[in-house]
Each structure stands twice: as structure tokens, then as C-alpha cells.
Scaffold this motif. Structure first.
Motif, PDB file in Angstrom:
ATOM      1  N   PRO A 165      55.254  -2.372  10.094  1.00 13.23           N
ATOM      2  CA  PRO A 165      55.637  -3.680  10.617  1.00 13.23           C
ATOM      3  C   PRO A 165      55.307  -4.800   9.627  1.00 13.23           C
ATOM      4  O   PRO A 165      54.387  -4.672   8.829  1.00 13.23           O
ATOM      5  N   ARG A 166      56.072  -5.884   9.724  1.00 12.57           N
ATOM      6  CA  ARG A 166      55.928  -6.995   8.791  1.00 12.57           C
ATOM      7  C   ARG A 166      54.585  -7.677   8.999  1.00 12.57           C
ATOM      8  O   ARG A 166      54.333  -8.300  10.029  1.00 12.57           O
ATOM      9  N   ALA A 167      53.713  -7.545   8.022  1.00 10.85           N
ATOM     10  CA  ALA A 167      52.365  -8.104   8.113  1.00 10.85           C
ATOM     11  C   ALA A 167      51.987  -8.709   6.770  1.00 10.85           C
ATOM     12  O   ALA A 167      52.221  -8.089   5.721  1.00 10.85           O
ATOM     13  N   PRO A 168      51.411  -9.906   6.761  1.00  8.44           N
ATOM     14  CA  PRO A 168      50.944 -10.496   5.500  1.00  8.44           C
ATOM     15  C   PRO A 168      49.924  -9.591   4.826  1.00  8.44           C
ATOM     16  O   PRO A 168      49.000  -9.099   5.479  1.00  8.44           O
ATOM     17  N   LEU A 169      50.071  -9.373   3.522  1.00  8.81           N
ATOM     18  CA  LEU A 169      49.190  -8.472   2.789  1.00  8.81           C
ATOM     19  C   LEU A 169      48.076  -9.259   2.120  1.00  8.81           C
ATOM     20  O   LEU A 169      48.311 -10.272   1.470  1.00  8.81           O
ATOM     21  N   CYS A 170      46.849  -8.772   2.284  1.00  7.55           N
ATOM     22  CA  CYS A 170      45.657  -9.482   1.798  1.00  7.55           C
ATOM     23  C   CYS A 170      45.128  -8.951   0.477  1.00  7.55           C
ATOM     24  O   CYS A 170      44.458  -9.671  -0.261  1.00  7.55           O
ATOM     25  N   GLY A 171      45.371  -7.692   0.176  1.00  9.30           N
ATOM     26  CA  GLY A 171      44.855  -7.078  -1.045  1.00  9.30           C
ATOM     27  C   GLY A 171      45.406  -5.676  -1.182  1.00  9.30           C
ATOM     28  O   GLY A 171      45.850  -5.060  -0.205  1.00  9.30           O
ATOM     29  N   ALA A 198      47.589  -0.915   0.509  1.00  8.89           N
ATOM     30  CA  ALA A 198      47.468  -2.358   0.721  1.00  8.89           C
ATOM     31  C   ALA A 198      46.931  -2.636   2.116  1.00  8.89           C
ATOM     32  O   ALA A 198      47.326  -1.991   3.095  1.00  8.89           O
ATOM     33  N   GLY A 199      46.026  -3.619   2.200  1.00  7.51           N
ATOM     34  CA  GLY A 199      45.472  -4.036   3.472  1.00  7.51           C
ATOM     35  C   GLY A 199      46.193  -5.271   3.990  1.00  7.51           C
ATOM     36  O   GLY A 199      46.605  -6.143   3.212  1.00  7.51           O
ATOM     37  N   ALA A 200      46.323  -5.377   5.302  1.00  7.74           N
ATOM     38  CA  ALA A 200      47.083  -6.465   5.910  1.00  7.74           C
ATOM     39  C   ALA A 200      46.215  -7.317   6.830  1.00  7.74           C
ATOM     40  O   ALA A 200      45.134  -6.910   7.248  1.00  7.74           O
ATOM     41  N   GLU A 201      46.740  -8.487   7.134  1.00  4.45           N
ATOM     42  CA  GLU A 201      46.108  -9.334   8.139  1.00  4.45           C
ATOM     43  C   GLU A 201      46.233  -8.687   9.518  1.00  4.45           C
ATOM     44  O   GLU A 201      47.144  -7.897   9.775  1.00  4.45           O
ATOM     45  N   SER A 259      41.082   2.061  11.474  1.00  2.26           N
ATOM     46  CA  SER A 259      39.874   1.964  10.650  1.00  2.26           C
ATOM     47  C   SER A 259      39.208   0.606  10.784  1.00  2.26           C
ATOM     48  O   SER A 259      37.973   0.508  10.848  1.00  2.26           O
ATOM     49  N   HIS A 260      40.002  -0.453  10.816  1.00  2.12           N
ATOM     50  CA  HIS A 260      39.468  -1.820  10.856  1.00  2.12           C
ATOM     51  C   HIS A 260      40.017  -2.566  12.068  1.00  2.12           C
ATOM     52  O   HIS A 260      41.103  -2.254  12.578  1.00  2.12           O
ATOM     53  N   SER A 261      39.265  -3.591  12.474  1.00  6.27           N
ATOM     54  CA  SER A 261      39.658  -4.396  13.628  1.00  6.27           C
ATOM     55  C   SER A 261      39.950  -5.843  13.242  1.00  6.27           C
ATOM     56  O   SER A 261      40.111  -6.692  14.113  1.00  6.27           O
ATOM     57  N   ASP A 262      40.022  -6.135  11.935  1.00  7.25           N
ATOM     58  CA  ASP A 262      40.326  -7.489  11.476  1.00  7.25           C
ATOM     59  C   ASP A 262      40.961  -7.406  10.086  1.00  7.25           C
ATOM     60  O   ASP A 262      41.156  -6.299   9.558  1.00  7.25           O
ATOM     61  N   ASP A 263      41.268  -8.552   9.495  1.00  7.34           N
ATOM     62  CA  ASP A 263      41.970  -8.595   8.204  1.00  7.34           C
ATOM     63  C   ASP A 263      41.319  -7.670   7.175  1.00  7.34           C
ATOM     64  O   ASP A 263      40.095  -7.708   6.982  1.00  7.34           O
ATOM     65  N   ILE A 264      42.146  -6.866   6.489  1.00  4.25           N
ATOM     66  CA  ILE A 264      41.662  -5.978   5.430  1.00  4.25           C
ATOM     67  C   ILE A 264      41.876  -6.690   4.095  1.00  4.25           C
ATOM     68  O   ILE A 264      42.990  -6.768   3.588  1.00  4.25           O
ATOM     69  N   LEU A 265      40.794  -7.233   3.537  1.00  6.20           N
ATOM     70  CA  LEU A 265      40.895  -8.086   2.354  1.00  6.20           C
ATOM     71  C   LEU A 265      40.803  -7.316   1.045  1.00  6.20           C
ATOM     72  O   LEU A 265      41.331  -7.755   0.026  1.00  6.20           O
ATOM     73  N   GLN A 266      40.099  -6.194   1.059  1.00  3.61           N
ATOM     74  CA  GLN A 266      39.833  -5.450  -0.173  1.00  3.61           C
ATOM     75  C   GLN A 266      40.277  -4.001  -0.050  1.00  3.61           C
ATOM     76  O   GLN A 266      39.993  -3.337   0.956  1.00  3.61           O
ATOM     77  N   VAL A 267      40.981  -3.529  -1.074  1.00  4.69           N
ATOM     78  CA  VAL A 267      41.365  -2.119  -1.179  1.00  4.69           C
ATOM     79  C   VAL A 267      41.119  -1.698  -2.622  1.00  4.69           C
ATOM     80  O   VAL A 267      41.653  -2.318  -3.546  1.00  4.69           O
ATOM     81  N   LYS A 268      40.300  -0.658  -2.826  1.00  6.33           N
ATOM     82  CA  LYS A 268      39.999  -0.200  -4.183  1.00  6.33           C
ATOM     83  C   LYS A 268      40.070   1.320  -4.247  1.00  6.33           C
ATOM     84  O   LYS A 268      39.399   2.018  -3.484  1.00  6.33           O
ATOM     85  N   PHE A 269      40.902   1.818  -5.182  1.00  8.55           N
ATOM     86  CA  PHE A 269      40.920   3.244  -5.467  1.00  8.55           C
ATOM     87  C   PHE A 269      39.783   3.598  -6.408  1.00  8.55           C
ATOM     88  O   PHE A 269      39.345   2.761  -7.216  1.00  8.55           O
TER      89      PHE A 269
END
Length: 330
Positions: free
Chosen positions: A85-91, A103-106, A133-143
Motif C-alpha cells: 500500500p502507498r505509504a511514505p518511506l522513511c529510510g 525500506a521502512g514506512a510511516e 514487527s513495529h508499531s510506529d514509523d520505521i526510520l532506519q533500515v540497515k543491511f
């Protein structure tokens, strides 16, 4: 109006600048010339280069897209990935094999879901999305820098989730959940085998875990206060961490609103000042890249300046002479 948001030193490209309107600027070799391109329709929230090609850049935006650029021809993106679904991407990040994007989304309030999206670079369709996994904006994603199926995500819910996505099943993929008790601002892997994860929060707390054992190794909740009380050093914010491979030490980069940049060494129970970079910026510094091989540093800030610092062995000497006890494991 532009600000420096991320910088790197990938072969000939020194950095990338972006502005509120989604415009990318690409300063070229030796900063002699630059080109720019409009592609995103909103603020850019992340940038990274492909590991195998110096001319391939990926950008992420809250316009709900990730775009791939060939810097030899910046007029138009070469690939476009849309969050559905269309979601703003944070990182976001690209894995070390250049095959997988995460990518993590708002948080989508109508669904009460924060998605972690996955794409295969060979297809623009969403490959999979995690929603629990998360219940709020996902700001950081690192491989993980050398393990293409290992990654970590950080959220404003205070959690850092660690995954093994050999199988893209959320219940099976998540291996550990680490709690910072505050909104996660920055995270990353470090160590000789990148077996540790650091986390910085929006309340300027600092955490280190053993990524394999999910064991908390350092939990420093008053970094700014400690620097002021113990070292008489006033900092206004923390920028990020950087790992110095030669000395196998982790450094926290801090700053003040006048543009000074402070390099501090992270120990298990304390933070020790190492060096101050001054005379370049006049406003908040947002990003730093430390080129350890040549011992030079690139910083970018809200004053729209890119500063290239040559240490002339000052920082190297300070690192080598730092005899602080209780260092983080190496």
C-alpha cells in the motif's frame, strides 16, 4: 533552499545533497562542477550507492517511491519502485549483493500498520512486506555489510528488530527484538565481523548490542550530560556513529548549532572527546563520512555547505593515543 542530508565518498562522487522539494544535486569529482535532477515529489529520506557500481545511486522519499539513478545521465531515473500500500518511506538500504532493497514506512493510521517493504532489484514489484514487527514509523533500515540476508530496522516505537530474511516470512525472519526505550534515530552494524549493532535515539541515548546474542553491552542514557559534566564539552545533538576499522573503535559524532563537529570515542561506560572540527560550518551538521583509508572527513549541514577535512594525522594520532579503559569489544 538546500541542505546536506547524506554524504559518502563512493569512488568519484563525493556526496549527494537534497532539498525539501525532492531535487537531487550531485557534486562531481573534486567539487569542480555539479549537476542536479528533479525526480521525487517530496522530501528525500535516504540515499545509498550500489556496492558494485560507482555510478548507480538509489534515493528514497516520502513520496512513497525509491528511484535508481545512473549518475552518468541524471535526467531521469532508470528504475522506479513504488510502495504498495502507498505509504511514505522513511529510510531504506540495499544489501551487499545489490539484489535486495528494504525500506521502512510511516505508520498508516487508517490501518494502524507500519510496513517494512522488500523489493528484488530485478523487478519493481513489491516482493514482500512485514507488518507486525513495529508499531510506529520505521526510520532506519540497515543491511549487514557482508551478510546479504541479515538486516536491522529501527522505529519511533523504540524497538530495533533484527532479521534473517533467507526466507521472507515475518514470523520466521525476525531473530531478536532490542528495546532502546526511546525513538530510534540512527543504527548500524560495526565490529571486525560486523557482529555488533549500535543505536542512537532522539533523546540522545546510546546503545550497543551483540547482534548474534541480542545481548546489551552498553546503555548510556546521558551522553550530552556526561560530556558536559566530565569533559566540560557542550554538545547540542548527536549526528551518527562511525566505525574506524584500523583501530577497531566506534566513534560518536556530535555537534553544536554553531557548526562545530565533535568526534568522540565510545567506551562501554563512557564517551571520550577525541577531536573538534571547527571553522567550516555555521549551522547544524546533519551527516558525516569518514574516509579512513585517507583519513579525511566529509561533513554536510543545514548551511548547505559540504566541508572536506584533511586530518594531517591529527585525528589518527588522537585515536592512537586514546588509552581509555572499558573500550567496546573488538
Amino acid at each position: 533552499e538546500c541542505y546536506m542530508a547524506e554524504c559518502t565518498n563512493k569512488w568519484s562522487v563525493k556526496t549527494c545533497i537534497h532539498s525539501e522539494n525532492g531535487r537531487l544535486l550531485f557534486p562531481a569529482l573534486m567539487l569542480l562542477e555539479a549537476c542536479n535532477s528533479v525526480g521525487h515529489e517530496g522530501p528525500i529520506t535516504g540515499l545509498c550507492f550500489a556496492h558494485s557500481s560507482p555510478s548507480v545511486l538509489l534515493s528514497c522519499s516520502n513520496d512513497k517511491t525509491i528511484r535508481v539513478w545512473d549518475l552518468r545521465s541524471t535526467a531521469k531515473e532508470t528504475m522506479l519502485f513504488k510502495a504498495k500500500p502507498r505509504a511514505p518511506l522513511c529510510g531504506f538500504d540495499l544489501n551487499c549483493s545489490d539484489l535486495m532493497i528494504a525500506a521502512g514506512a510511516e505508520l498508516l493510521e487508517e490501518e494502524e500498520v507500519a510496513y517494512l517493504f522488500f523489493w528484488d532489484m530485478r523487478s519493481t514489484k513489491v516482493l514482500e512486506k512485514f507488518s507486525e514487527s513495529h508499531s510506529d514509523d520505521i526510520l532506519q533500515v540497515k543491511f549487514h555489510p557482508s551478510q546479504p540476508t541479515q538486516l536491522a530496522s529501527g522505529s519511533t516505537d523504540g524497538l530495533v528488530c533484527v532479521y534473517d530474511i533467507t526466507e521472507l516470512n515475518e514470523d520466521e525472519a525476525i531473530t531478536s527484538v532490542l528495546n532502546t526505550e526511546s525513538s530510534v534515530a540512527m543504527l548500524g552494524y560495526f565490529g571486525p565481523k560486523y557482529e555488533y549493532i549500535y543505536g542512537l535515539t532522539h533523546t540522545e541515548t546510546f546503545h550497543v548490542w551483540n547482534a548474534l546474542e541480542a545481548k546489551l553491552l552498553s546503555n548510556q542514557k546521558k551522553v550530552r550530560e556526561s560530556l558536559l559534566e566530565v569533559h566540560k564539552l557542550k554538545v547540542d545533538y548527536l549526528v551518527d556513529c562511525t566505525y574506524h576499522e584500523a583501530s577497531q573503535r566506534l566513534f560518536i559524532i556530535a555537534g553544536d548549532h554553531s557548526g562545530k563537529v565533535y568526534i568522540t570515542h565510545a567506551n562501554i561506560n563512557s564517551i571520550v572527546p577525541v577531536e573538534c572540527l571547527t571553522g567550516g560550518h555555521s549551522a547544524t551538521v546533519r551527516c558525516i563520512h569518514w574516509e579512513h583509508q585517507g583519513d579525511s572527513i566529509i561533513t554536510g549541514g543545514e548551511d548547505a555547505l559540504l566541508c572536506h577535512w584533511q586530518s594531517e594525522e591529527q585525528i589518527t594520532s588522537a585515536v592512537e593515543n586514546d588509552t581509555s579503559n572499558h573500550q567496546l569489544p573488538s
